[in-house]
Design a protein around this motif. Structure first.
Motif, PDB file in Angstrom:
ATOM      1  N   ALA C 114     -74.047  18.603   8.791  1.00 51.59           N
ATOM      2  CA  ALA C 114     -74.321  17.159   8.761  1.00 51.59           C
ATOM      3  C   ALA C 114     -73.097  16.356   9.163  1.00 51.59           C
ATOM      4  O   ALA C 114     -73.174  15.445   9.998  1.00 51.59           O
ATOM      5  CB  ALA C 114     -74.794  16.749   7.370  1.00 51.59           C
ATOM      6  N   ILE C 115     -71.951  16.719   8.572  1.00 49.56           N
ATOM      7  CA  ILE C 115     -70.742  15.951   8.881  1.00 49.56           C
ATOM      8  C   ILE C 115     -70.312  16.227  10.319  1.00 49.56           C
ATOM      9  O   ILE C 115     -69.891  15.313  11.037  1.00 49.56           O
ATOM     10  CB  ILE C 115     -69.617  16.277   7.875  1.00 49.56           C
ATOM     11  N   GLY C 116     -70.441  17.476  10.749  1.00 49.21           N
ATOM     12  CA  GLY C 116     -70.109  17.810  12.129  1.00 49.21           C
ATOM     13  C   GLY C 116     -70.983  17.032  13.094  1.00 49.21           C
ATOM     14  O   GLY C 116     -70.506  16.520  14.114  1.00 49.21           O
ATOM     15  N   LYS C 252     -61.489  21.252  12.929  1.00 52.65           N
ATOM     16  CA  LYS C 252     -61.160  21.585  14.323  1.00 52.65           C
ATOM     17  C   LYS C 252     -62.405  22.013  15.108  1.00 52.65           C
ATOM     18  O   LYS C 252     -62.603  21.552  16.225  1.00 52.65           O
ATOM     19  CB  LYS C 252     -60.087  22.670  14.367  1.00 52.65           C
ATOM     20  N   PRO C 253     -63.234  22.906  14.536  1.00 54.95           N
ATOM     21  CA  PRO C 253     -64.473  23.235  15.264  1.00 54.95           C
ATOM     22  C   PRO C 253     -65.340  22.015  15.575  1.00 54.95           C
ATOM     23  O   PRO C 253     -65.948  21.954  16.642  1.00 54.95           O
ATOM     24  CB  PRO C 253     -65.197  24.188  14.305  1.00 54.95           C
ATOM     25  N   TRP C 254     -65.387  21.025  14.654  1.00 49.71           N
ATOM     26  CA  TRP C 254     -66.174  19.824  14.950  1.00 49.71           C
ATOM     27  C   TRP C 254     -65.672  19.184  16.239  1.00 49.71           C
ATOM     28  O   TRP C 254     -66.453  18.838  17.117  1.00 49.71           O
ATOM     29  CB  TRP C 254     -66.043  18.782  13.833  1.00 49.71           C
ATOM     30  N   GLY C 303     -68.910  24.276  14.670  1.00 53.04           N
ATOM     31  CA  GLY C 303     -68.717  24.060  16.112  1.00 53.04           C
ATOM     32  C   GLY C 303     -70.018  23.841  16.855  1.00 53.04           C
ATOM     33  O   GLY C 303     -70.224  22.804  17.495  1.00 53.04           O
ATOM     34  N   PRO C 304     -70.940  24.819  16.796  1.00 53.43           N
ATOM     35  CA  PRO C 304     -72.182  24.660  17.550  1.00 53.43           C
ATOM     36  C   PRO C 304     -72.993  23.430  17.134  1.00 53.43           C
ATOM     37  O   PRO C 304     -73.610  22.782  17.990  1.00 53.43           O
ATOM     38  CB  PRO C 304     -72.959  25.943  17.230  1.00 53.43           C
ATOM     39  N   GLU C 305     -73.004  23.099  15.833  1.00 59.35           N
ATOM     40  CA  GLU C 305     -73.766  21.915  15.419  1.00 59.35           C
ATOM     41  C   GLU C 305     -73.166  20.650  16.029  1.00 59.35           C
ATOM     42  O   GLU C 305     -73.885  19.753  16.460  1.00 59.35           O
ATOM     43  CB  GLU C 305     -73.782  21.791  13.894  1.00 59.35           C
ATOM     44  N   ALA C 306     -71.829  20.586  16.039  1.00 63.36           N
ATOM     45  CA  ALA C 306     -71.176  19.442  16.676  1.00 63.36           C
ATOM     46  C   ALA C 306     -71.515  19.418  18.164  1.00 63.36           C
ATOM     47  O   ALA C 306     -71.839  18.367  18.731  1.00 63.36           O
ATOM     48  CB  ALA C 306     -69.670  19.502  16.460  1.00 63.36           C
ATOM     49  N   ALA C 307     -71.467  20.592  18.806  1.00 63.00           N
ATOM     50  CA  ALA C 307     -71.760  20.662  20.242  1.00 63.00           C
ATOM     51  C   ALA C 307     -73.190  20.203  20.520  1.00 63.00           C
ATOM     52  O   ALA C 307     -73.450  19.478  21.477  1.00 63.00           O
ATOM     53  CB  ALA C 307     -71.559  22.096  20.750  1.00 63.00           C
TER      54      ALA C 307
END
Lengths: 163, 314, 505
Positions: C114-116, C252-254, C303-307
């Motif tokens: 959610a935050i990402g 960082k992943p975000w 990472g993937p959720e942010a992407a």
């Protein structure tokens, strides 16, 4: 890849299931070769035509089939857990019933049957309870999606009763 | 609650004859292309003119519309609420793809619009006129890559005709097929190809913004409001019109067919539709009934000849 | 600066209490429909778009933005908790997310998603506002050869999603590639592997395959464990909230996911799922504890959720600046925009600034509302796991088939669902990973078409594939990703890798 798994059961008998998988892979490769060989390879200005990529995929699948055979003889596949077959049959029956009944009986009844049979697969034996619950639930879903949100879901006798 | 249900059933029953059909329109191409624009314009006008309460557009892209046509013919059989947009491209695609489903397997209702082909190059291209493009084509046909719609479609046919008229072997053209207008447009804008060919409407916004240069149109005479010479003026005797039509599902009764035809006629005559034609730059080529059926047969026969001529169909 | 004024004005309108309420309703509806397995963002937006027509332009625009972001985010919840992604962009989320949920860490997984999503949505929406014209130029530089190089990179890097066996990972990938060949060849119009069946001319629908392999395959697999499977999942172990360590591992992943997802979403032939693949691969390579991947590494969710969400905003770049809808979701949005009198195209920012900035302001507000709605709901979502299995999985199958029926109500499509569901089950039994099959189906046709287009444009000159700077860089990265691990192993440092490999079994 070089580790011997399951040390206790290392009889040198090849893994039959893995051999079967290898056969299936080889068959898919053969199928691609057979089908694509009938195409015309005319490619215009590109030397990669419509047949090139399928041939490459078929070759790789054939190679993977051979690799799988080796893996089968080395017993490289992970140990498989025991599978209960009857729940799978219940759920597959539910999906098949939904598929066949959808256009005849409408969304609610067909999907209600899927609901009840899936629950049966997970151990809820009381179909007289789960079937009505499933149909009622699916009808509510049908009303929301087909009527309120205009999704095209097939209607059957139950739906026509109300709408 | 009970009363509510009862009331809604009553209301539904009463409203049923008054309401016209809820249509589903299949656009057998990717979003952004000509058929998609036609389908979405139909959607807007049908709703806005009150001809239909609710219209949905579904994209089924690929292979010059034959994928959408085949799916439409098999899945919508006997459904009087389903329409498909189609056109000249489909006639060619059916032939080149040896499609088992042809226009005989659906119920053509009416021809709606015509659109002429436009030939564009990126704004930064060295090619300034059609004559430059023809010169390049004569020098090395393979070096001129054309981005357009699917293989065997109007765009492809037009390129073949241009090559033939210029005295270049039409089988030597380097035609890059894209499945929808959007992707082809991106390739032209990015100067990935030498030239682009498609209906004028698909390039209009870019031409006006100055990112694409319009070098020729395929009409017989100059078009009002479009500042570009015809192919004929450029010395190429080629006229191509890409017409678009709307068809209904196979297996309809005569009454159902008449009802759909009446709805489409109401649409074609409406002020809203005329407005759409004007803003999109489409020519009104409304033709229905037997006259359209006869014209369709003639077009199919002629297209087969052209495709054989330029080596797309053996 | 005029643009700022427009944005501030848009924000001020969007921040009116009534409009905030509309945003909340939009986000709630979008999440509620998007969360159902089998119903992806395209269908969600299509279904809910008419709801917005009732409102005034400002209200409907903001509700629409809420539905869009809600629908994009909704899919990740069921992916994480139930391992049943309903669309291709949340497949990667399921890989690590579901492992976390099974270990009782569903709360942190949902929170980082959610935050990402919020962080990525925020940055990407601002990117859309201020650098869209530049991004779109970059996107147009991508021609067939650059796309082909990108696909090669994607193929090489997704091998990190292959699980623990090279043989089984490759087999799964090639099964997907074989399926991708089915249907009419785009470039010559010839039918391949269709055996005269007209339904096969369409090829195989990615959504159908994904829902079948994941939702139905997973259900069958769980059912086949019978009584001896874990009786109930421990829904929460430790804190439901993200710990300090989780935050440290997520931020960082975000950011990386955002910077991968946004430009790829903006490319006319990119697509959300490719960004998620690349982000997952990047996180696995950069993680301090790569051995955790496959067992519930939080980086692999963040990472993937942010992407995924960044590419949702990225998709709007070509849509608004060129009028190019590059995904099914974007195509439906185009219809929506036209309803508001917004005619996307190169002149949009100049001729219609109020509406554009209104939309961007709406997206920012909707993105914020998404966070407001979803963080408190995490506790509730996690309770999904405590629903008795028979009812839970019966419901999953109901919604999974609902999505397929709604998209294409044909018996034939349901037959494919059943057949691929059984395939997914069989592959689970024999320890084959599922994700590569879907990856192959997505990437296969893209790679093939772009390669053939590149070669046709160059008249068969293969060297063009390497001479474009962008393509060359992408290919070098791909080669490095392939070769460096081999060199490391050869030079004896492989002990570490061997250790890791051993741990993975």
């Amino acid at each position: 890849m070089t580790k011997g798994l399951n040390p206790s059961t290392t009889t040198r008998r090849p893994d039959r299931a893995a051999l079967f998988i290898a056969a299936v892979l080889a068959a898919i490769a053969g199928l691609i070769f057979w089908d694509v060989s009938r195409l015309s390879g005319a490619a215009g200005y590109s030397q990669v035509g419509p047949t090139t990529v399928p041939y490459a995929i078929a070759c790789c699948l054939a190679g993977l089939a051979v690799w799988t055979v080796f893996a089968a003889f080395r017993n490289d596949f992970p140990e498989r857990e025991h599978q209960e077959i009857s729940p799978v049959i219940w759920i597959v029956a539910g999906l098949a019933a939904q598929m066949l009944l959808l256009n005849v009986a409408g969304f609610s009844i067909a999907t209600g049957i899927l609901f009840a049979l899936t629950a049966r697969g997970f151990g809820k034996r009381k179909l007289w309870f789960s079937l009505p619950v499933g149909i009622a639930l699916c009808f509510a879903v049908w009303v929301i999606f087909a009527k309120l949100l205009q999704l095209s879901l097939p209607a059957g006798p139950l739906e026509h009763l109300f709408f | 609650m009970k009363h509510f249900f009862l009331a809604s059933i009553l209301a539904g029953a009463m409203a049923l004859p008054a309401y016209a059909a809820d249509y589903t329109i299949i656009a057998p191409a990717n979003p952004g292309g000509g058929w998609d624009q036609t389908a979405r314009s139909l959607q807007t006008v049908l709703q806005q003119e009150g001809i239909s309460g609710n219209v949905q557009v579904q994209n089924v892209p690929g292979a010059g519309g034959t994928i959408g046509l085949a799916q439409f013919a098999s899945q919508q059989k006997g459904n009087p609420n389903a329409l498909i947009v189609g056109g000249y491209v489909m006639v060619g695609a059916i032939l080149t793809n040896k499609s088992p489903v042809t226009l005989k397997d659906v119920t053509p209702i009416a021809r709606l619009t015509g659109e002429f082909e436009a030939i564009v190059v990126p704004a930064a291209s060295e090619i300034k006129t059609m004559a430059d493009l023809v010169a390049a084509l004569k020098k090395d046909p393979g070096a001129v890559s054309w981005a357009g719609g699917s293989a065997g479609g109007t765009d492809h046919i037009a390129v073949g005709l241009i090559a033939k008229a210029a005295g270049v072997d039409p089988t030597k053209i380097n035609y890059i097929a894209y499945s929808g207008g959007g992707e082809a447009l991106a390739a032209i804008l990015g100067s990935q190809v030498t030239a682009g060919i498609s209906g004028y409407g698909e390039f209009e916004a870019q031409v006006k913004a100055g990112t694409l240069r319009l070098i020729a149109v395929s009409s017989g005479e100059r078009l009002a409001g479009i500042d570009a010479p015809t192919l004929k003026e450029s010395g190429l005797d080629v006229v191509v019109e890409n017409w678009r039509m709307v068809a209904a599902a196979p297996g309809l009764t005569d009454e159902q067919k008449a009802a759909v035809s009446a709805d489409v006629e109401k649409l074609a005559k409406s002020a809203g539709w005329q407005e759409v034609l004007k803003t999109k730059g489409w020519q009104d080529s409304y033709l229905s009934g037997d006259a359209f059926a006869a014209q369709l047969d003639k077009d199919v026969a002629a297209t087969e000849g052209v495709l054989k001529d330029i080596g797309l169909v053996k | 600066m005029a643009t700022f004024e427009f944005l501030l004005q848009g924000l001020w309108v969007a921040a009116q209490p009534m409009n905030l309420l509309y945003a909340l309703i939009g986000v709630t509806l979008g999440t509620a429909v998007g969360v159902l397995p089998g119903i992806g963002p395209a269908l969600t937006v299509a279904l809910l778009l008419p709801v917005t027509y009732q409102l005034d332009p400002a209200g409907s625009l903001i509700m629409f933005a809420g539905i869009y972001y809600g629908g994009m985010y909704g899919g990740s919840t069921t992916s994480i908790l139930l391992n049943t992604p309903g669309e291709s962009a949340s497949i990667v989320t399921a890989l690590e997310g579901n492992k976390m949920a099974r270990a009782g860490r569903g709360g942190p997984a949902l929170a980082t998603a959610a935050i990402g999503s919020f962080v990525a949505g925020l940055i990407a929406t601002l990117g859309l506002a201020f650098i869209a014209p530049y991004i779109v130029k970059l996107a147009l530089v991508f021609g067939p050869r650059e796309y082909f190089a990108l696909m090669v990179l994607a193929f090489v890097t997704v091998s990190s999603a292959f699980g623990d066996s090279t043989l089984r990972g490759l087999t799964a990938l090639f099964v997907g590639l074989a399926l991708s060949v089915v249907g009419i060849d785009q470039l010559t119009g010839q039918a391949r592997l269709s055996f005269g069946v007209p339904e096969l001319l369409d090829g195989i629908e990615v959504t159908t395959l994904a829902v079948a392999m994941f939702a139905i395959g997973e259900t069958l697999f769980i059912a086949a464990q019978g009584e001896k499977g874990p009786d109930k999942v421990e829904a929460v172990r430790g804190s439901i909230w993200m710990s300090k360590l989780d935050w440290a591992r997520s931020w960082k992943p975000w950011l990386r996911g955002t910077f991968i997802g946004f430009p790829i979403g903006a490319m006319p032939a990119g697509g959300a799922e490719i960004g998620t693949f690349l982000s997952y691969a990047a996180e696995k390579r950069l993680a301090k504890h790569p051995e955790e991947f496959g067992h519930g590494a939080i980086e692999g969710v963040a990472g993937p959720e942010a992407a995924n969400n960044a590419s949702a905003a990225g998709t709007l770049v070509p849509l608004l600046t060129l009028g190019l809808p590059t995904t099914a979701t974007a195509a439906i949005m185009l219809a929506g925009f036209q309803q508001y009198g917004l005619q996307p195209g190169p002149l949009l920012f100049a001729t219609n600034p109020q509406l554009v900035w209104g939309l961007i302001a709406s997206l920012l507000i909707a993105n914020f509302m998404l966070l407001v709605l979803n963080l408190p709901l995490i506790g509730l979502w996690v309770k999904l796991l405590t629903i008795p299995k028979p009812w839970l999985y019966a419901g999953i199958l109901m919604f999974a088939t609902l999505g397929t029926i709604g998209a294409n109500p044909s018996v034939y499509e349901l037959g494919m669902l059943l057949a691929f569901g059984l395939l997914g089950y069989a592959m689970r039994v024999f320890g084959y990973p599922i994700a590569p099959v879907v990856v192959g189906l997505i990437l296969g046709p893209l790679a093939e078409q772009q390669l053939r287009r590149a070669l046709a444009i160059s008249q068969g000159d293969v060297s063009v594939l390497f001479t474009s700077p962008i393509a060359a860089v992408l290919l070098v990265i791909a080669a490095a990703a392939l070769i460096i691990p081999l060199i490391l192993r050869a030079r004896g440092r492989g002990e570490v890798l061997a250790q890791l490999a051993a741990n993975e079994d």
